[in-house]
Design an enzyme around this catalytic site. Structure first.
Site, mmCIF file in Angstrom:
data_model
loop_
_atom_site.group_PDB
_atom_site.id
_atom_site.type_symbol
_atom_site.label_atom_id
_atom_site.label_comp_id
_atom_site.label_asym_id
_atom_site.label_seq_id
_atom_site.Cartn_x
_atom_site.Cartn_y
_atom_site.Cartn_z
ATOM 1 N N ARG A 131 0.498 4.730 17.625
ATOM 2 C CA ARG A 131 0.082 5.724 16.616
ATOM 3 C C ARG A 131 0.419 7.164 16.941
ATOM 4 O O ARG A 131 0.970 7.871 16.105
ATOM 5 C CB ARG A 131 -1.410 5.587 16.292
ATOM 6 N N ASP A 177 0.826 -1.221 0.000
ATOM 7 C CA ASP A 177 0.000 0.000 0.000
ATOM 8 C C ASP A 177 0.854 1.262 0.000
ATOM 9 O O ASP A 177 0.710 2.130 -0.858
ATOM 10 C CB ASP A 177 -0.898 0.063 1.249
ATOM 11 N N ASP A 211 -7.156 3.177 13.183
ATOM 12 C CA ASP A 211 -5.876 3.847 12.993
ATOM 13 C C ASP A 211 -5.990 5.168 12.216
ATOM 14 O O ASP A 211 -5.306 6.128 12.521
ATOM 15 C CB ASP A 211 -4.884 2.897 12.316
ATOM 16 N N SER A 239 -3.265 -9.126 7.895
ATOM 17 C CA SER A 239 -2.799 -7.758 8.077
ATOM 18 C C SER A 239 -2.161 -7.672 9.463
ATOM 19 O O SER A 239 -2.800 -7.973 10.470
ATOM 20 C CB SER A 239 -3.989 -6.804 7.953
#
Ligand code: ARG
Length: 402
Positions: free
Chosen positions: A95, A15, A124, A174
């Site tokens: 994050r 990605d 996220d 993932s």
């Protein structure tokens, strides 16, 4: 051409690799890439090479492990940070720090925008953008995966058309990882009726294959944080790595639950968090020994609220620090040693001691020499149940039997 810069949170995956080209082609950005090391054990050199190959004009690889552990994980330990009683918040804690690094670099590079590879369905994206807006509201934020709505096949087509190398085999799951845990989603796990396949395990030995003999570990705490293992002082970062290894080897730390995402979706989430599960268990046990029940009952509420704020992407919400004011005040007594027993996927507290212990044998013992005068309980019970008894009798009288 004008040098319009954008800073991209780069993981090295398909990605974000495709994004480097895409952001350049579609918006004319010169893309600066940033990879933040939170202990995810990747080959950062080859991530850097990949970034440059895909067209990054400058790559930063930042080691933020110390900061992650001391500023984020340490607070999570003191707060017994668990979302919905299960998830140690590993991804959620990482994050805000990644965003902080990204914003700093954006300012240094005179970039006007930042970008991330989160989808439009998860937590996220929220954590990312809420934090970025708090730190620097002037930066524009791009979420190409959300905007594209591309699937993997289309991405591969785009990559091939633009000479971007793609990894041979498609990833089944993932994954997101850092020192505090490994998150695994997708693939066969999307069906909650499917069990956790062996190919999910990376940090843990599958519990049924773990050694048949228990492992005991003595964890020393000071000021609410673990500071030693089996009597040897170690830094928090080292301690977490060691416990990940030891507890993981005993199959401890698998979490598998249905989680309520902020966006309203229920999802099946699997984690490997050996150190988090072990250390939180030990920390909670020690708190129970040294805090009064009133402190414990209240702290449970505070801890839950703290965990929700972190999960929901509100690291910068002032309430988080307000709650930490209370949490911090309770932690200077959280000192002592906890002996945990790790055995075939289970962790249990096997022994406890603390100089601040409120446990008083002369009160609790059933043996001789008890200081507790049992006769006092009789009158206490009368008074304790008084109002409830009056209420119960009143209802019986007014509403009749049944
Ligand atoms: N559900 C977790 C969270 O929201 C983990 C997300 C993990 N991300 C991933 N790409 N697997 O914090």
């Amino acid at each position: 051409m004008e040098d319009k810069r954008l800073v991209l949170a780069y993981s090295g995956g398909l990605d974000t690799t495709v994004m480097i080209k895409w952001l350049n082609e579609k918006y004319g950005y010169n893309v600066v890439t940033v990879t933040v090391d939170l202990g995810q054990k990747e080959d950062f050199k080859s991530i850097e090479e990949r970034a440059y190959k895909a067209g990054s004009i400058k790559h930063y690889s930042i080691d933020a492990k110390e900061e992650f552990v001391n500023k984020f994980v340490a607070r999570a330990i003191k707060a017994n940070g668990l979302y919905e009683g299960k998830y140690p918040l590993s991804t959620a804690l990482g994050r805000p720090l990644i965003v902080e690094k990204l914003v700093n670099i954006a300012e240094k590079e005179n970039a006007v925008a930042i970008a991330h590879g989160c989808t439009g369905k998860g937590n996220d994206q929220v954590r990312f953008e809420v934090t970025a807006k708090a730190l620097n509201p002037r930066l524009k934020v791009y979420a190409p995966v959300r905007e594209w709505n591309l699937n993997r096949e289309e991405e591969i087509k785009y990559a091939m058309a633009h000479g971007i190398e793609i990894q041979a085999k498609a990833k089944k799951y993932s994954i997101d990882q850092n020192l505090w845990g490994r998150s695994i989603e997708g693939g066969p796990l999307e069906d909650p009726w499917n069990g956790v396949g062996e190919d999910v395990f990376e940090w843990l030995v599958p519990p049924e294959k773990a050694p048949d003999k228990p492992t005991f570990l003595e964890i020393g705490f000071e000021n609410g944080l673990p500071v030693s293992l089996d009597g040897k002082s170690v830094s928090l970062i080292e301690l977490i790595s060691q416990v990940n290894f030891i507890a993981g080897g005993c199959g401890v730390g698998l979490i598998d639950h249905i989680e309520d995402r902020l966006v309203g979706i229920k999802s099946r989430e699997v984690y490997e968090c050996p150190a988090a599960v072990t250390l939180l268990e030990a920390h909670k046990a020690l708190e129970k020994m040294v805090l009064t029940r009133h402190e414990l009952f209240f702290k449970e509420l505070v801890d839950m609220e703290w965990s929700r704020l972190v999960y929901f992407g509100l690291w910068n919400e002032p309430l988080r620090e307000d709650l930490e004011g209370f949490i911090e005040r309770t932690q200077d007594r959280v000192e002592g040693t906890v002996r945990v027993k790790l055995y075939k996927g289970g962790v249990s507290v096997d022994g406890l001691k603390s100089p601040y212990s409120l446990y008083d044998l002369s009160l609790s013992t059933y043996g001789i020499g008890s200081k507790f005068d049992q006769k006092m309980s009789e009158g206490f019970i009368e008074i304790w149940g008084l109002q409830s008894r009056v209420g119960y009798e009143m209802l019986k009288r007014v509403k009749g039997n049944g």
